[in-house]
Design an enzyme around this catalytic site. Structure first.
Site, PDB file in Angstrom:
ATOM      1  CD  GLU A  92      -1.289  -2.320   2.146  1.00 49.86           C
ATOM      2  OE1 GLU A  92      -2.095  -3.009   2.800  1.00 49.86           O
ATOM      3  OE2 GLU A  92      -0.066  -2.561   2.121  1.00 49.86           O
ATOM      4  CB  CYS A 115      -1.076  -0.161   5.324  1.00 55.75           C
ATOM      5  SG  CYS A 115       0.616  -0.675   4.896  1.00 55.75           S
TER       6      CYS A 115
END
Length: 149
Positions: free
Chosen positions: A92, A118
């Site tokens: 991510e 994330c």
């Protein structure tokens, strides 16, 4: 004549995230992420060491040499000097770093649920939805720490 079934957008982009994950440089878990705005891909990312640095496949990651019995899935990966330390940048975050435009209003398609770090990074970047094969977060779910993955 056979019927051709066109996948929905979520299935389509999750399939692409799966293809991106095949590039991951982790021996424990391969994760791929695709950032999508207005049904167009603006970035992809997979987990691995910083560009140009030795990676898990080369034996550079302490965590990559341990199995899940020794170090659980999300246990202790951000503490240098511990056996569970991971050198990888998550998929991510890599997708966010390589986005070619503003990510505000974007959906993130990920092969696994995003970890807490994330989730924070996605929310801070203006991501409004995160989708993985078994679930999703809306913008509020990204920062709601009581929301299950």
């Amino acid at each position: 004549m056979s019927q051709h079934v066109v996948p929905g957008w979520d299935d389509y982009f999750l399939t692409i995230a799966g293809a991106v994950a095949r590039r991951a440089k982790c021996t424990r878990r391969r994760v791929g992420a695709v950032l999508v705005l207005d049904k167009r891909i603006i970035a992809t990312g997979y987990n691995g060491a910083a560009s140009g640095r030795p990676d898990c496949l080369e034996g550079a990651c302490p965590r990559g040499q341990l199995d899940y019995d020794a170090v659980p899935g999300l246990g202790d990966y951000d503490r240098p000097g511990t056996p569970g330390f991971c050198i990888a940048i998550h998929a991510e975050v890599n997708a966010l770093l390589f986005a070619t435009r503003d990510t505000k209003g974007t959906t993130a398609y990920i092969t696994d649920p995003p970890c807490p770090g994330c989730r924070k990074a996605l929310a801070a970047a203006g991501i409004i939805r995160a989708v993985w094969p078994a679930g999703e977060y809306d913008v509020d779910g990204l920062v709601d720490w009581s929301a299950p993955a």
